[in-house]
Design a protein around this motif. Sequence first.
Motif, PDB file in Angstrom:
ATOM      1  N   SER B 167       0.474  -1.046   3.677  1.00  0.00           N
ATOM      2  CA  SER B 167      -0.386  -1.430   2.551  1.00  0.00           C
ATOM      3  C   SER B 167      -0.243  -2.920   2.242  1.00  0.00           C
ATOM      4  O   SER B 167      -0.511  -3.357   1.133  1.00  0.00           O
ATOM      5  CB  SER B 167      -0.027  -0.601   1.324  1.00  0.00           C
ATOM      6  OG  SER B 167       1.347  -0.759   1.046  1.00  0.00           O
ATOM      7  N   GLU B 168       0.219  -3.680   3.221  1.00  0.00           N
ATOM      8  CA  GLU B 168       0.458  -5.103   2.992  1.00  0.00           C
ATOM      9  C   GLU B 168      -0.261  -5.943   4.054  1.00  0.00           C
ATOM     10  O   GLU B 168      -0.431  -5.484   5.186  1.00  0.00           O
ATOM     11  CB  GLU B 168       1.956  -5.413   3.052  1.00  0.00           C
ATOM     12  CG  GLU B 168       2.769  -4.711   1.991  1.00  0.00           C
ATOM     13  CD  GLU B 168       4.238  -4.687   2.372  1.00  0.00           C
ATOM     14  OE1 GLU B 168       4.977  -5.537   1.889  1.00  0.00           O
ATOM     15  OE2 GLU B 168       4.612  -3.821   3.189  1.00  0.00           O
ATOM     16  N   ILE B 218      -0.921  -9.886   0.287  1.00  0.00           N
ATOM     17  CA  ILE B 218      -1.519  -8.867  -0.588  1.00  0.00           C
ATOM     18  C   ILE B 218      -0.798  -7.541  -0.376  1.00  0.00           C
ATOM     19  O   ILE B 218      -0.583  -7.114   0.756  1.00  0.00           O
ATOM     20  CB  ILE B 218      -3.025  -8.678  -0.278  1.00  0.00           C
ATOM     21  CG1 ILE B 218      -3.788  -9.977  -0.541  1.00  0.00           C
ATOM     22  CG2 ILE B 218      -3.615  -7.548  -1.126  1.00  0.00           C
ATOM     23  CD1 ILE B 218      -5.254  -9.916  -0.148  1.00  0.00           C
ATOM     24  N   ASN B 219      -0.423  -6.905  -1.473  1.00  0.00           N
ATOM     25  CA  ASN B 219       0.204  -5.586  -1.422  1.00  0.00           C
ATOM     26  C   ASN B 219      -0.711  -4.621  -2.171  1.00  0.00           C
ATOM     27  O   ASN B 219      -0.910  -4.748  -3.375  1.00  0.00           O
ATOM     28  CB  ASN B 219       1.585  -5.655  -2.091  1.00  0.00           C
ATOM     29  CG  ASN B 219       2.382  -4.379  -1.871  1.00  0.00           C
ATOM     30  OD1 ASN B 219       1.849  -3.287  -2.015  1.00  0.00           O
ATOM     31  ND2 ASN B 219       3.645  -4.539  -1.523  1.00  0.00           N
ATOM     32  N   ASP B 220      -1.298  -3.683  -1.439  1.00  0.00           N
ATOM     33  CA  ASP B 220      -2.318  -2.792  -2.000  1.00  0.00           C
ATOM     34  C   ASP B 220      -1.713  -1.416  -2.264  1.00  0.00           C
ATOM     35  O   ASP B 220      -1.429  -0.672  -1.330  1.00  0.00           O
ATOM     36  CB  ASP B 220      -3.479  -2.700  -0.991  1.00  0.00           C
ATOM     37  CG  ASP B 220      -4.659  -1.947  -1.556  1.00  0.00           C
ATOM     38  OD1 ASP B 220      -4.541  -1.369  -2.653  1.00  0.00           O
ATOM     39  OD2 ASP B 220      -5.713  -1.936  -0.891  1.00  0.00           O
ATOM     40  N   GLN B 221      -1.509  -1.088  -3.539  1.00  0.00           N
ATOM     41  CA  GLN B 221      -1.007   0.230  -3.924  1.00  0.00           C
ATOM     42  C   GLN B 221      -2.183   1.086  -4.410  1.00  0.00           C
ATOM     43  O   GLN B 221      -3.292   0.588  -4.560  1.00  0.00           O
ATOM     44  CB  GLN B 221       0.045   0.089  -5.031  1.00  0.00           C
ATOM     45  CG  GLN B 221       1.272  -0.704  -4.623  1.00  0.00           C
ATOM     46  CD  GLN B 221       2.064  -0.056  -3.498  1.00  0.00           C
ATOM     47  OE1 GLN B 221       2.261   1.156  -3.492  1.00  0.00           O
ATOM     48  NE2 GLN B 221       2.480  -0.849  -2.527  1.00  0.00           N
ATOM     49  N   TYR B 224      -3.018  -0.139  -8.125  1.00  0.00           N
ATOM     50  CA  TYR B 224      -3.030  -1.583  -8.404  1.00  0.00           C
ATOM     51  C   TYR B 224      -2.786  -2.363  -7.114  1.00  0.00           C
ATOM     52  O   TYR B 224      -2.360  -1.793  -6.101  1.00  0.00           O
ATOM     53  CB  TYR B 224      -1.952  -1.950  -9.448  1.00  0.00           C
ATOM     54  CG  TYR B 224      -0.538  -1.747  -8.974  1.00  0.00           C
ATOM     55  CD1 TYR B 224       0.163  -2.803  -8.406  1.00  0.00           C
ATOM     56  CD2 TYR B 224       0.080  -0.509  -9.061  1.00  0.00           C
ATOM     57  CE1 TYR B 224       1.454  -2.627  -7.944  1.00  0.00           C
ATOM     58  CE2 TYR B 224       1.366  -0.313  -8.598  1.00  0.00           C
ATOM     59  CZ  TYR B 224       2.059  -1.382  -8.040  1.00  0.00           C
ATOM     60  OH  TYR B 224       3.327  -1.194  -7.562  1.00  0.00           O
ATOM     61  N   LEU B 225      -3.085  -3.669  -7.185  1.00  0.00           N
ATOM     62  CA  LEU B 225      -2.762  -4.582  -6.082  1.00  0.00           C
ATOM     63  C   LEU B 225      -1.955  -5.724  -6.670  1.00  0.00           C
ATOM     64  O   LEU B 225      -2.125  -6.058  -7.842  1.00  0.00           O
ATOM     65  CB  LEU B 225      -4.015  -5.227  -5.510  1.00  0.00           C
ATOM     66  CG  LEU B 225      -5.110  -4.430  -4.853  1.00  0.00           C
ATOM     67  CD1 LEU B 225      -6.414  -4.680  -5.569  1.00  0.00           C
ATOM     68  CD2 LEU B 225      -5.271  -4.917  -3.427  1.00  0.00           C
ATOM     69  N   SER B 255      -1.825  -9.934 -10.140  1.00  0.00           N
ATOM     70  CA  SER B 255      -1.872  -8.474 -10.090  1.00  0.00           C
ATOM     71  C   SER B 255      -3.244  -8.018 -10.552  1.00  0.00           C
ATOM     72  O   SER B 255      -3.847  -8.629 -11.428  1.00  0.00           O
ATOM     73  CB  SER B 255      -0.781  -7.896 -10.983  1.00  0.00           C
ATOM     74  OG  SER B 255      -0.747  -6.505 -10.796  1.00  0.00           O
TER      75      SER B 255
END
Lengths: 200, 354
Positions: B167-168, B218-221, B224-225, B255
Amino acid sequence: MRLILKNKQKQYNILIVCLLFFMSIPFSFAKPNVSKHHQIMAGLLLHITSFTQWQAQENQSINLCILGDDLFEEYINDMVKRRPQTRSGKLIVITRSQQISQASVNTCQIIYADPKKLAQLWATLPAQHNILLVSQSKEFINQGGMVNFVRDNKRVKLEVNLPAVLDAKLKLSSALLKHATIISGNPHRKISERKTHDEN
Amino acid sequence: MKSNMSSKLLFINLFFISVCPFLAVANTPSEMADLSLQELFALSTDDMDMRTYEPWHFNFLYKRSKLDGYLNGNDKVSNDEVYFDGDELRTDDNYPILPTTITQESYIANISYFLAKEQSISISLPYIVQSTDHISLVPDYDEFNISSDGVGDITVNFTTLLNSWDSEKLSLSVGVSLPTGSIDEEGDTPRAEGDQQLPYTMQLGSGTWDLPIGLSYINDQDSYLWGVNLFAKIRSGKNDRDYRLGNRFAASLWSKWKVNNAFHPVMKVVFQDWGQIVGQDDEITVPNPKFPYPAGITKPSNYGGKKVSVVVGADIILYSQAFAIEIGKPVYQNLNGIQTKETLNFSLNWQNSF
């Protein structure tokens, strides 16, 4: 005087840019911001309509009810335009609502519930029904849900609570089940949830 | 000059209008509807990137910032302290011409072409409008306004994905900024009769070939990101007027919350560090050996500093159009010498792909 003229010219420039920009918007057709996972889920949802058998076979259409926030947006509508019928020739109809009532719930053959609306779903659902319940939540199967979408890294997988499916007198095709993880969740959990809600 | 600018803007807009009808032919939902169950289960989001990425992306960005009031380092100083009114002692820290409010606006059209998955080249065409209100000691110029507008420095960028995990994502962007913005803007200042060369802040470009470089994580959860952006603009050589603007560095931590499909609130903390002007445009000084700078903005060492801003905003889908709106306010500014301080900045971005 020269400054005034300069400012007026600047205002005209800005006006032209704004005018043309807003004129151009109606011509554009931005694609919906549907995540790639939800695009796959939309495809799977439409296939599920073809791989499910309901008790009442006389219905000419399959009503897919989306409860809560609709993460499929126009994307799923566009897919239905391309494939408007199930394999057995029934029309696929999509309805959306933020609230579901006991009167409206029985018009649905499939309910896709936003995880935030699961409590409302369990509170509204009658003890006996013939509706396929689909969602995307870790707790969904344990709560009595039937088909759960699971994001597995970059793919989408299915969990199926077979006892709950059978309890609702539904049949899922083996062609679908062979791709799914079969989980024996509690088919009656939803009823106890509903009772708890009613008591409150 | 003005009609030339209008023609350029007209061209950009007409180009945009002409390409929009082609947006309607994108058929990704149809392609997806044609996939079999087996194909859907086998499909990964990476495959979809390969299948469905749109080659052309278009952005239109409007930015506005306002500078008002003065700082000496990070100490607030009043306009009266910076303004030399003729009755007090003239020093290096007061000036007979005082810019009171500076407003800067940019209209930036950006077109990207994706050469491959996660690899694009883009070109940015800025149109800049700026205006400064002044007070001065010079008769007939006690209050006056100077403005300039026109095409700024065009930037060409190449962006590529360096690495991706579940997710990154880590991306690198390198480019070149072309000296297309004018550094010869003139206006009616108190220095002399008629139009004269305007100070650095009123010019539309740097006059040098600059190298912008950026690194983006970018970290995509699920809900949220968050991400980190690092950016640098390195200036090269000196321009025709024998100066170069300071290098610029920026780092931001941001964020974004996925409230629903149509609304993603954003929060950012942005740190910026930019250098003093190297060299000098002699045309904007006055023949006074002791005090050659008539206004603070004509002195090269009164440029650069450090700034931390808090930005709030949102990504919004409105009538099927993707917008991003942001409002930023500096919470810390430590500026070189005496400079006007930024009070607020605003940006509105519209994006589409086809």
